[in-house]
Design an enzyme around this catalytic site. Sequence first.
Site, PDB file in Angstrom:
ATOM      1  N   VAL A 209       1.047  -1.033   0.261  1.00  0.00           N
ATOM      2  CA  VAL A 209      -0.112   0.160  -0.338  1.00  0.00           C
ATOM      3  C   VAL A 209       0.565   0.894   0.520  1.00  0.00           C
ATOM      4  O   VAL A 209       1.274   1.183   0.863  1.00  0.00           O
ATOM      5  CB  VAL A 209      -0.959   0.130   1.477  1.00  0.00           C
ATOM      6  CG1 VAL A 209      -1.961   1.426   1.167  1.00  0.00           C
ATOM      7  CG2 VAL A 209      -1.693  -1.518   0.913  1.00  0.00           C
ATOM      8  N   GLY A 210       0.452   1.636  -0.872  1.00  0.00           N
ATOM      9  CA  GLY A 210       1.346   3.785  -1.257  1.00  0.00           C
ATOM     10  C   GLY A 210       3.183   3.408  -1.889  1.00  0.00           C
ATOM     11  O   GLY A 210       3.701   3.434  -1.594  1.00  0.00           O
ATOM     12  N   GLY A 211       2.980   2.071  -2.388  1.00  0.00           N
ATOM     13  CA  GLY A 211       4.308   0.913  -3.112  1.00  0.00           C
ATOM     14  C   GLY A 211       4.551   2.490  -4.250  1.00  0.00           C
ATOM     15  O   GLY A 211       6.095   1.495  -4.527  1.00  0.00           O
ATOM     16  N   GLY A 212       3.859   3.330  -4.172  1.00  0.00           N
ATOM     17  CA  GLY A 212       4.754   3.702  -5.356  1.00  0.00           C
ATOM     18  C   GLY A 212       5.739   2.902  -6.441  1.00  0.00           C
ATOM     19  O   GLY A 212       4.004   2.835  -6.847  1.00  0.00           O
ATOM     20  N   GLN A 234      -1.877   5.870  -5.838  1.00  0.00           N
ATOM     21  CA  GLN A 234      -2.683   6.925  -6.982  1.00  0.00           C
ATOM     22  C   GLN A 234      -2.806   6.105  -8.071  1.00  0.00           C
ATOM     23  O   GLN A 234      -1.781   5.439  -8.417  1.00  0.00           O
ATOM     24  CB  GLN A 234      -2.133   7.665  -6.654  1.00  0.00           C
ATOM     25  CG  GLN A 234      -2.559   8.840  -4.646  1.00  0.00           C
ATOM     26  CD  GLN A 234      -2.263   9.361  -4.981  1.00  0.00           C
ATOM     27  OE1 GLN A 234      -2.747  11.182  -4.878  1.00  0.00           O
ATOM     28  NE2 GLN A 234      -1.031  10.489  -4.438  1.00  0.00           N
ATOM     29  N   LYS A 267       4.858   0.491   4.135  1.00  0.00           N
ATOM     30  CA  LYS A 267       6.254   1.204   4.556  1.00  0.00           C
ATOM     31  C   LYS A 267       6.216   2.796   3.935  1.00  0.00           C
ATOM     32  O   LYS A 267       5.785   3.374   2.823  1.00  0.00           O
ATOM     33  CB  LYS A 267       7.328   0.462   2.941  1.00  0.00           C
ATOM     34  CG  LYS A 267       8.606   0.648   3.407  1.00  0.00           C
ATOM     35  CD  LYS A 267       9.856   0.879   2.387  1.00  0.00           C
ATOM     36  CE  LYS A 267      10.960   1.000   2.421  1.00  0.00           C
ATOM     37  NZ  LYS A 267      10.521   3.004   1.825  1.00  0.00           N
ATOM     38  N   HIS A 271       3.823   7.061   8.795  1.00  0.00           N
ATOM     39  CA  HIS A 271       4.106   8.125   9.565  1.00  0.00           C
ATOM     40  C   HIS A 271       4.096   9.571   8.475  1.00  0.00           C
ATOM     41  O   HIS A 271       4.153  10.522   9.035  1.00  0.00           O
ATOM     42  CB  HIS A 271       5.896   8.195   9.219  1.00  0.00           C
ATOM     43  CG  HIS A 271       6.420   8.348   7.859  1.00  0.00           C
ATOM     44  ND1 HIS A 271       8.120   8.845   8.528  1.00  0.00           N
ATOM     45  CD2 HIS A 271       5.695   8.256   6.794  1.00  0.00           C
ATOM     46  CE1 HIS A 271       8.301   8.521   6.924  1.00  0.00           C
ATOM     47  NE2 HIS A 271       7.269   8.552   6.250  1.00  0.00           N
TER      48      HIS A 271
END
EC number: 2.1.1.46
Length: 367
Positions: A209-212, A234, A267, A271
Site C-alpha cells: 500500500v502506497g508502494g509508489g 494513487q 512502508k 508516518h
Amino acid sequence: MAFSTNGSEEIELYHAQIHLYKHVYNFVSSMALKSAMELGIADVIHNHGKPITLPELASALKLHPSKVGILYRFLRLLTHNGFFAKTTVPSQNGKDGEEEEETAYALTPPSKLLVKGKPTCLASIVRGALHPSSLDMWRSSEKWFKEDKELTLFESATGESFWDFLNKDSESGTLSMFQEAMAADSQMFKLALKECRHVFEGLESLVDVGGGTGGVTKLIHEEFPHLKCTVFDQPQVVGNLSGNENLKFVGGDMFKSIPPADAVLLKWVLHDWNDELSLKILKNSKEAISGKGKEGKVIIIDISIDEASGDRELTELQLDYDLVMLTMFNGKEREKKEWEKLISDAGFSSYKITPICGFKSLIEVFP
C-alpha cells in the site's frame, strides 16, 4: 591569547555558546553536503579509482582556478563530518630523487551513498530533503504557531498541501524527484530483507500500500518469485506502470479500501498521517487480510522512537524525521506506546517490533 577562568559558571557559559552556535550553523554542513552532491565530488573520486588530490579533483570538476582554495575549505568541513577521508599519495611535483607526498581525498561509507548509478545511491534523498520547498516553509513557523487553523507548516507557508504541490506541475519534476527519492530509500531495504526473510515466508499474496513505483515490491518479488504481489497507489502514480503474472499495479484510495491479500505492507506510509487517518488505513488493512484468518498480517516499516536507546545520533535523526512529518504532512513518528495504542484501536490482537535499516523498525501486526 586565550582567556583563562576558574569559574564553573563561565565554563558552562562557553560550552552553552558552543552548543548553541553548533546548532544554529548546522545548515552550513547540510548545504556543503548538497554542494558536494551537485558537483558530483563522490562520482569523480569513485571514477578516479583511488584517492584524488585537490588539483586533480578541481580539474575533473572543471572548476575555475580561483575556486581551488574554496574547494579545499569545503572538503575540510566535509572531511571533518565524515564524508571524505584524507590520506597521502606520492607527489607528482617532487624533484628528481626526492620522495614527496601530498594530500588526497578518498570516499567513506557515507559518501559512497552519493555515487550515482549504484543501487544504494541516496543522492536523490539529499536533493529532495534540501529542496527549496522543504526549507523555505520554515520562515513562516512563527506565523504558523499563532494561527488558529489546522494547517501544516507547508500549507501555511505555500497555500497548498505538499501532495498538491507534487502533483500540480508534472513538468517541474518535483513528483519524479520525490518518487526517485522514495525508490532510492527502498533500495536500502534490500540489505534488511536478508535478515527478515522469515516475515514473508509462507505468504501467498502481498499488497504494498502506497508502494509508489514498486521499488520495495520488486525486491520482495525477486526473493520470493512465487509470491503474488500488488503495488497499490494513487492512479496517477501507477497508471502507466506494467508488471507481470505475479506483480501487478493497481490504482485506488487506501482510505476507502485495500485489495485483499495474505499480508499488507505499509512502508513509510503511516508516518505521513495523523492517528485518525492512520487508524482508518490500519482498519482497511485488517479488512484486506481477513480472508487469511488468523494467519494474515500487516507489515509496517516505519520509525519507532526510543529516546532511552542511548544512541544520540540515531534518536536525533528519528526526532528530526518526526518534525519533517509534522510540518509537511501533519504526520508523526511514533514511540512504542503510540504504536501499541494505534494497533490496539484498529482491532489487532498482537504485534512484534524488530529494528531494521539502521533507524527504522519492522512491525508485524496480527489480527
